[in-house]
Design an enzyme around this catalytic site. Structure first.
Site, PDB file in Angstrom:
ATOM      1  N   LYS A 103      24.795  26.294 -22.617  1.00 35.17           N
ATOM      2  CA  LYS A 103      24.239  26.848 -23.866  1.00 35.17           C
ATOM      3  C   LYS A 103      24.203  25.796 -24.986  1.00 35.17           C
ATOM      4  CE  LYS A 103      27.460  30.055 -23.986  1.00 35.17           C
ATOM      5  NZ  LYS A 103      28.180  29.665 -22.763  1.00 35.17           N
ATOM      6  N   THR A 104      25.345  25.179 -25.229  1.00 35.41           N
ATOM      7  CA  THR A 104      25.422  24.210 -26.327  1.00 35.41           C
ATOM      8  C   THR A 104      24.564  22.982 -26.050  1.00 35.41           C
ATOM      9  OG1 THR A 104      27.654  24.980 -26.816  1.00 35.41           O
ATOM     10  CG2 THR A 104      27.039  22.831 -27.713  1.00 35.41           C
ATOM     11  N   LEU A 162      27.848  32.033 -19.140  1.00 38.91           N
ATOM     12  CA  LEU A 162      29.240  31.636 -18.917  1.00 38.91           C
ATOM     13  C   LEU A 162      29.591  30.352 -19.658  1.00 38.91           C
ATOM     14  CD1 LEU A 162      29.514  32.067 -15.022  1.00 38.91           C
ATOM     15  CD2 LEU A 162      30.278  33.678 -16.803  1.00 38.91           C
ATOM     16  N   SER A 163      30.861  30.154 -19.875  1.00 40.82           N
ATOM     17  CA  SER A 163      31.328  28.883 -20.413  1.00 40.82           C
ATOM     18  C   SER A 163      30.927  27.767 -19.439  1.00 40.82           C
ATOM     19  CB  SER A 163      32.858  28.924 -20.557  1.00 40.82           C
ATOM     20  OG  SER A 163      33.343  27.684 -20.990  1.00 40.82           O
ATOM     21  N   GLY A 164      30.348  26.708 -19.969  1.00 42.89           N
ATOM     22  CA  GLY A 164      29.934  25.589 -19.128  1.00 42.89           C
ATOM     23  C   GLY A 164      28.563  25.763 -18.505  1.00 42.89           C
ATOM     24  N   ALA A 165      27.902  26.873 -18.789  1.00 44.78           N
ATOM     25  CA  ALA A 165      26.566  27.097 -18.204  1.00 44.78           C
ATOM     26  C   ALA A 165      25.543  26.137 -18.818  1.00 44.78           C
ATOM     27  CB  ALA A 165      26.127  28.537 -18.401  1.00 44.78           C
ATOM     28  N   SER A 176      28.999  35.947 -25.258  1.00 49.34           N
ATOM     29  CA  SER A 176      28.547  37.332 -25.495  1.00 49.34           C
ATOM     30  C   SER A 176      28.364  38.094 -24.183  1.00 49.34           C
ATOM     31  CB  SER A 176      27.261  37.343 -26.338  1.00 49.34           C
ATOM     32  OG  SER A 176      26.332  36.371 -25.952  1.00 49.34           O
TER      33      SER A 176
END
Ligand code: ADP
Length: 188
Positions: A25-26, A20-23, A93
């Site tokens: 990853k980056t 999810l966004s904010g999980a 994704s």
């Protein structure tokens, strides 16, 4: 298809961070990049946000467009991977089938599922996107108004609400070593 080792001895692999966004990853990817560069690894980063302003500009957030986004990232990742590069992809994704399609095409592939409960991601709201999704300003927002299909068998699981960034990074490095994409560090 598998990439052959090149003269430098580095074997390429795509490390695909999904979640999810904010999980996180980056964040994990950034820390991992520093550690891998320190070890002299040749790598490339394909970050979802940057990709969407270049390679996949114009694509939206329907299932078809999301799948096309993943397919194009996968295409570039494959080219790099088969030339001995470690490719770090961060992309929500959300659909399992297309991730599996990319996995099959690339062969040298590692899936990292970066997860935290959606409430935690929403609380972090790094880019203010969850607030916009809740107000309806953003439609088709993964986890709020659009589906996310978690990987069934990821090579690495990073639960970012339960572990530190460093723990997550070390798990990915350990898996890269275990799978033979990174020589293990020998203690001096
Ligand atoms: P994504 O790329 O998945 O959208 P980001 O990496 O942009 O997510 O944001 C994740 C946020 O969560 C950052 O603000 C980061 O500092 C925070 N965070 C807190 N704990 C962790 C952790 N253990 N791993 C990764 N990120 C974490």
């Amino acid at each position: 298809m598998s990439s052959a080792p090149i003269s430098s001895g580095q074997k390429g692999v795509t490390v695909w961070f999904t979640g999810l966004s904010g999980a996180g990853k980056t964040t994990i990817n950034d820390a991992l990049t520093i550690k891998l560069r320190d070890r002299g690894v040749r790598l490339e980063v394909l970050d979802g946000d940057i990709v969407r302003t270049n390679l996949t500009k114009g694509l939206g957030f329907s299932k078809e467009d999301r799948d096309e986004n993943v397919r194009r990232i996968g295409f570039v990742s494959h080219l790099l991977t088969r030339n001995g590069v470690i490719v770090l992809v961060s992309a929500i994704s959300p659909y399992r089938n297309i991730r599996d399609e990319v996995r099959d095409r690339i062969g040298d592939f590692m899936e990292v599922y970066v997860s935290a409960p959606v409430e935690v991601c929403e609380q972090r709201d790094v880019k203010g996107l969850y607030a916009k999704a809740r107000s309806g300003e953003i439609k088709q927002f993964t986890g709020i108004s659009d589906p996310y299909e978690a990987p069934l068998n990821p090579e690495v699981n990073c639960e970012t609400h339960n572990e530190t960034i460093e723990e997550s990074v070390n798990k990915v490095i350990a898996k890269l070593e275990e799978m033979g994409y990174l020589p293990a560090l020998v203690a001096a």
